[in-house]
Design an enzyme around this catalytic site. Structure first.
Site, PDB file in Angstrom:
ATOM      1  N   PRO A  10       0.800  -1.228   0.000  1.00 40.02           N
ATOM      2  CG  PRO A  10      -0.086  -1.096   2.138  1.00 40.02           C
ATOM      3  CD  PRO A  10       0.550  -2.062   1.184  1.00 40.02           C
ATOM      4  CG  ASN A  11      -0.171   4.360   1.304  1.00 42.08           C
ATOM      5  OD1 ASN A  11      -1.153   4.896   0.780  1.00 42.08           O
ATOM      6  ND2 ASN A  11      -0.206   3.861   2.522  1.00 42.08           N
ATOM      7  NE  ARG A  18       4.005   6.743   1.490  1.00 45.21           N
ATOM      8  CZ  ARG A  18       4.235   5.529   1.921  1.00 45.21           C
ATOM      9  NH1 ARG A  18       4.707   4.607   1.103  1.00 45.21           N
ATOM     10  NH2 ARG A  18       3.980   5.212   3.166  1.00 45.21           N
ATOM     11  CE1 TYR A  23       8.943   5.202   2.797  1.00 47.58           C
ATOM     12  CE2 TYR A  23       7.365   7.005   2.720  1.00 47.58           C
ATOM     13  CZ  TYR A  23       7.867   5.872   3.341  1.00 47.58           C
ATOM     14  OH  TYR A  23       7.298   5.403   4.491  1.00 47.58           O
ATOM     15  CG  ASN A  76       8.368  -1.814   0.397  1.00 43.52           C
ATOM     16  OD1 ASN A  76       7.768  -1.915   1.468  1.00 43.52           O
ATOM     17  ND2 ASN A  76       9.006  -0.716   0.027  1.00 43.52           N
ATOM     18  CB  ALA A  79       1.691   0.402   6.712  1.00 45.72           C
ATOM     19  CD  GLU A 100       9.784  -7.181   5.958  1.00 50.16           C
ATOM     20  OE1 GLU A 100       9.706  -8.334   6.444  1.00 50.16           O
ATOM     21  OE2 GLU A 100       9.502  -6.159   6.590  1.00 50.16           O
ATOM     22  CG  HIS A 102      10.743  -2.008   4.919  1.00 50.50           C
ATOM     23  ND1 HIS A 102       9.383  -1.854   4.803  1.00 50.50           N
ATOM     24  CD2 HIS A 102      10.935  -3.171   5.589  1.00 50.50           C
ATOM     25  CE1 HIS A 102       8.778  -2.867   5.392  1.00 50.50           C
ATOM     26  NE2 HIS A 102       9.693  -3.686   5.867  1.00 50.50           N
ATOM     27  NE  ARG A 109      10.056   6.448   8.415  1.00 46.34           N
ATOM     28  CZ  ARG A 109       9.097   6.220   7.510  1.00 46.34           C
ATOM     29  NH1 ARG A 109       9.196   5.188   6.688  1.00 46.34           N
ATOM     30  NH2 ARG A 109       8.055   7.017   7.425  1.00 46.34           N
TER      31      ARG A 109
HETATM   32  C1  DQA Z   1       8.123   1.327   3.850  1.00 44.59           C
HETATM   33  C2  DQA Z   1       8.207   1.510   5.382  1.00 44.59           C
HETATM   34  C3  DQA Z   1       6.852   1.298   6.029  1.00 44.59           C
HETATM   35  O1  DQA Z   1       6.943   1.501   7.428  1.00 44.59           O
HETATM   36  C4  DQA Z   1       5.857   2.283   5.470  1.00 44.59           C
HETATM   37  O2  DQA Z   1       4.573   2.049   6.022  1.00 44.59           O
HETATM   38  C5  DQA Z   1       5.791   2.269   3.981  1.00 44.59           C
HETATM   39  C6  DQA Z   1       7.061   2.213   3.248  1.00 44.59           C
HETATM   40  C7  DQA Z   1       9.462   1.620   3.165  1.00 44.59           C
HETATM   41  O3  DQA Z   1       9.619   1.222   2.008  1.00 44.59           O
HETATM   42  O4  DQA Z   1      10.337   2.278   3.753  1.00 44.59           O
HETATM   43  O5  DQA Z   1       4.742   2.379   3.378  1.00 44.59           O
HETATM   44  O6  DQA Z   1       7.795  -0.038   3.589  1.00 44.59           O
END
Ligand code: DQA
Length: 149
Positions: A10-11, A18, A23, A76, A79, A100, A102, A109
């Site tokens: 998501p996102n 964003r 990011y 990735n 959240a 995984e 990020h 953070r």
């Molecule tokens: C993320 C880190 C997560 O905590 C966050 O919710 C994201 C992006 C990252 O790529 O740093 O959406 O996965």
């Protein structure tokens, strides 16, 4: 097994727009170009697929669809890393390895980002190395599980 998947949760469709200070300013198409350029010949024998969804169920379905056939998955989960036992169970339930990733260093953070359910099921976690995390994850999957010709 010639197929590899990069999957974003998501996102991450908003990358580039964003919170660029966290990011980066590249969208995922640009990141995919960087990954391809960075990996060069190593990727040639493989097909690299990309899937993004904001929906937990769609991410589950995608893991089920490819998780017994593809060489591996670089995921990735956004959240959902911090909330989803279902995605962690899916990673446990499939037979192919999941790395995984990020983009940001989740350990620098907020406290709630420091725990990942998914990490307990993934073969490894890369956090804080920006787009290179995806390339490093793919490189690991190829070197560790790819055909050694
Ligand atoms: C993320 C880190 C997560 O905590 C966050 O919710 C994201 C992006 C990252 O790529 O740093 O959406 O996965």
């Amino acid at each position: 097994m010639k197929d590899l998947l990069i999957m974003n949760g998501p996102n991450l469709n908003l990358l580039g727009k964003r919170e660029p200070e966290v990011y980066g300013s590249a969208n995922f198409e640009e990141i995919l170009d960087q990954i391809n350029a960075d990996m060069g010949e190593l990727l040639l024998p493989y097909r690299l697929h990309y899937f993004q969804s904001n929906h937990e169920g769609a991410l589950l379905d995608q893991l089920h669809a490819v998780g017994f056939d593809y060489l591996g998955i670089v995921f990735n989960p956004g959240a959902y890393a911090h909330t989803s036992i279902a995605l962690a169970d899916a990673v446990r339930g499939i037979s192919r390895p999941v790395v995984e990733v990020h983009l940001s260093n989740v350990h620098q953070r907020e406290e709630y980002r420091r725990h990942s359910y998914l990490a307990e099921a993934a073969v490894g976690v890369i956090s804080g190395l920006g787009w290179r995390g995806y390339a490093l994850g793919l490189r690991y999957l190829i070197e560790q599980f790819g055909q050694k010709i």
